[in-house]
Design an enzyme around this catalytic site. Sequence first.
Site, short mmCIF file in Angstrom:
data_model
loop_
_atom_site.label_atom_id
_atom_site.label_comp_id
_atom_site.label_asym_id
_atom_site.label_seq_id
_atom_site.Cartn_x
_atom_site.Cartn_y
_atom_site.Cartn_z
N ASP A 41 -2.82 -18.35 0.26
CA ASP A 41 -3.79 -19.03 -0.61
C ASP A 41 -4.53 -20.12 0.15
O ASP A 41 -5.75 -20.24 0.10
CB ASP A 41 -3.13 -19.56 -1.90
CG ASP A 41 -1.85 -20.36 -1.65
OD1 ASP A 41 -1.37 -20.40 -0.50
OD2 ASP A 41 -1.32 -20.94 -2.63
N ASP B 79 -12.43 -9.03 4.11
CA ASP B 79 -13.68 -9.09 3.35
C ASP B 79 -14.18 -10.53 3.28
O ASP B 79 -15.39 -10.79 3.33
CB ASP B 79 -13.49 -8.56 1.92
CG ASP B 79 -13.77 -7.06 1.82
OD1 ASP B 79 -13.42 -6.34 2.77
OD2 ASP B 79 -14.34 -6.63 0.80
N ASP C 272 -6.40 -7.03 4.00
CA ASP C 272 -7.53 -6.37 3.33
C ASP C 272 -8.42 -7.43 2.69
O ASP C 272 -9.65 -7.41 2.82
CB ASP C 272 -7.00 -5.40 2.27
CG ASP C 272 -8.12 -4.72 1.51
OD1 ASP C 272 -9.06 -4.23 2.17
OD2 ASP C 272 -8.08 -4.68 0.27
N TYR D 89 0.82 -1.21 0.00
CA TYR D 89 0.00 0.00 0.00
C TYR D 89 0.86 1.27 0.00
O TYR D 89 0.40 2.33 -0.41
CB TYR D 89 -0.90 0.04 1.25
CG TYR D 89 -2.23 -0.66 1.08
CD1 TYR D 89 -2.29 -2.00 0.74
CD2 TYR D 89 -3.42 0.04 1.28
CE1 TYR D 89 -3.51 -2.63 0.60
CE2 TYR D 89 -4.65 -0.60 1.14
CZ TYR D 89 -4.69 -1.93 0.80
OH TYR D 89 -5.90 -2.56 0.67
N LYS E 79 3.23 -15.46 2.37
CA LYS E 79 3.41 -16.16 1.09
C LYS E 79 4.90 -16.41 0.93
O LYS E 79 5.55 -15.96 0.00
CB LYS E 79 2.84 -15.30 -0.05
CG LYS E 79 2.83 -15.94 -1.42
CD LYS E 79 1.85 -17.09 -1.56
CE LYS E 79 2.00 -17.75 -2.94
NZ LYS E 79 1.19 -18.98 -3.06
C1 IPM Z 1 -10.46 -1.23 3.94
C2 IPM Z 1 -10.66 -0.58 2.61
C3 IPM Z 1 -9.49 0.35 2.33
C4 IPM Z 1 -8.23 -0.50 2.28
C5 IPM Z 1 -9.62 1.21 1.04
C6 IPM Z 1 -10.88 2.03 1.06
C7 IPM Z 1 -8.42 2.08 0.84
O1 IPM Z 1 -10.85 -1.52 1.62
O2 IPM Z 1 -10.34 -0.52 4.95
O3 IPM Z 1 -10.41 -2.47 4.00
O4 IPM Z 1 -7.91 -1.08 1.24
O5 IPM Z 1 -7.55 -0.59 3.31
MN MN Z 2 -10.95 -3.58 2.34
#
Ligand code: IPM
Ligand code: MN
Length: 381
Positions: free
Chosen positions: A231, A259, A255, A149, A199
């Site tokens: 993975d 999700d 990240d 990042y 990884k």
């Molecule tokens: C998160 C989001 C952020 C990230 C974006 C909005 C920059 O996806 O907080 O998970 O990638 O960290």
């Molecule tokens: Mn995210």
Amino acid sequence: MKDQSETHQLVLLPGDGIGPEVIKAAETVMRTAREYLHREGIELSWEAKPIGGAAIEEAGKPLPEETLSAAQAAKAVLLGAVGGPQWDRLAPHERPEAGLLGLRRALSVYANLRPAALLPGLEGQSPLRPSAIQGLDVLLVRELTGGVYFGEPRGRSGESPSRSAIDTMAYEEGEIRRVAHVAFRSAQRRQGRVTSVDKRNVLETSRLWREVVEDVAKEYPDVTVEHQLVDSMAMLLVLKPHMFDVVLTENMFGDILSDELGGVVGSLGVMASASLGDDGPGLYEPVHGSAPDIAGKDMANPLGAILSLAMLAEHSLDLPLLARSIEGAVKEVLRQGLRTKDISDGSQGEKVIGTREMGERVADALAQNLHSRQALNATYF
Ligand code: IPM
Ligand code: MN
């Protein structure tokens, strides 16, 4: 009882998309908390500042100085979400996301805690069968201010058809070490297990990651550590998520896996997070994004933002009883069968309500909760 004359100054950063709506709902809950805290000599106050796309429109950049200095001076920061299609054509450093990344970096909040557990009543929302999710209680610890990042060099060069782009994944030992300590200390207060994700069969940064985590692990003989390749971990999190306690990983893997955990628990809408550094304000944000498709429709789930507020009370205000009371209020509202659209199809006697009403119902339940409790600033309960 603690010092009787504390003032906690907070900064709210509603941002874009559904951000302002979920932050408004959290504010409703904050007003109830403020009223009860005030009776005990603790003052809670807050102001809102623009960030992301909203700040681009208002001040021409995604993280205006005024927003940053207010955040730096605050006890804690509660953020909604940033981003939206209308800013997609901007240069990378002008995008809404650059505002959030700049804020994380400026506040040095290198440890991002993303808990994933099933809220009572929402078990049926998970796409996984009951045996896979029974007892699911994971704390993902994501490194937040390093890795790909932020690594240099990055950028683009050349002209079509020979354009090229570069991002750099880089880690220094110290960056790995400090977030690993957060994971191990968290594990000590939980089930005592850390799964570190990398990884290392491919990446140099991952080989360093694993060495440093192994090193830090020696300081925590009471915590067991295991390693997984990312993975394989992506697969294990859907096969048997209940097997994991603390999951430690670098920025981009975290990240992605957070999700995935949102999918496992059935909705990103209920996922909260805390981003912490060594000192200075913590940054609290729901894990969901700005969800432009449902923005402004009073449909978004504010529970992720409200549970982030609970994390704020715990980690930045040192008010664990308030944190538990807010969590209890969320559970109570779910027990009453109230749901936002993302976590219900309206069947089985559930009632689908909007963002604003959800905030009000949680605030009501919190008031009930606090009314029948001991002092909020008690150091134990
Ligand atoms: C998160 C989001 C952020 C990230 C974006 C909005 C920059 O996806 O907080 O998970 O990638 O960290
Ligand atoms: Mn995210």
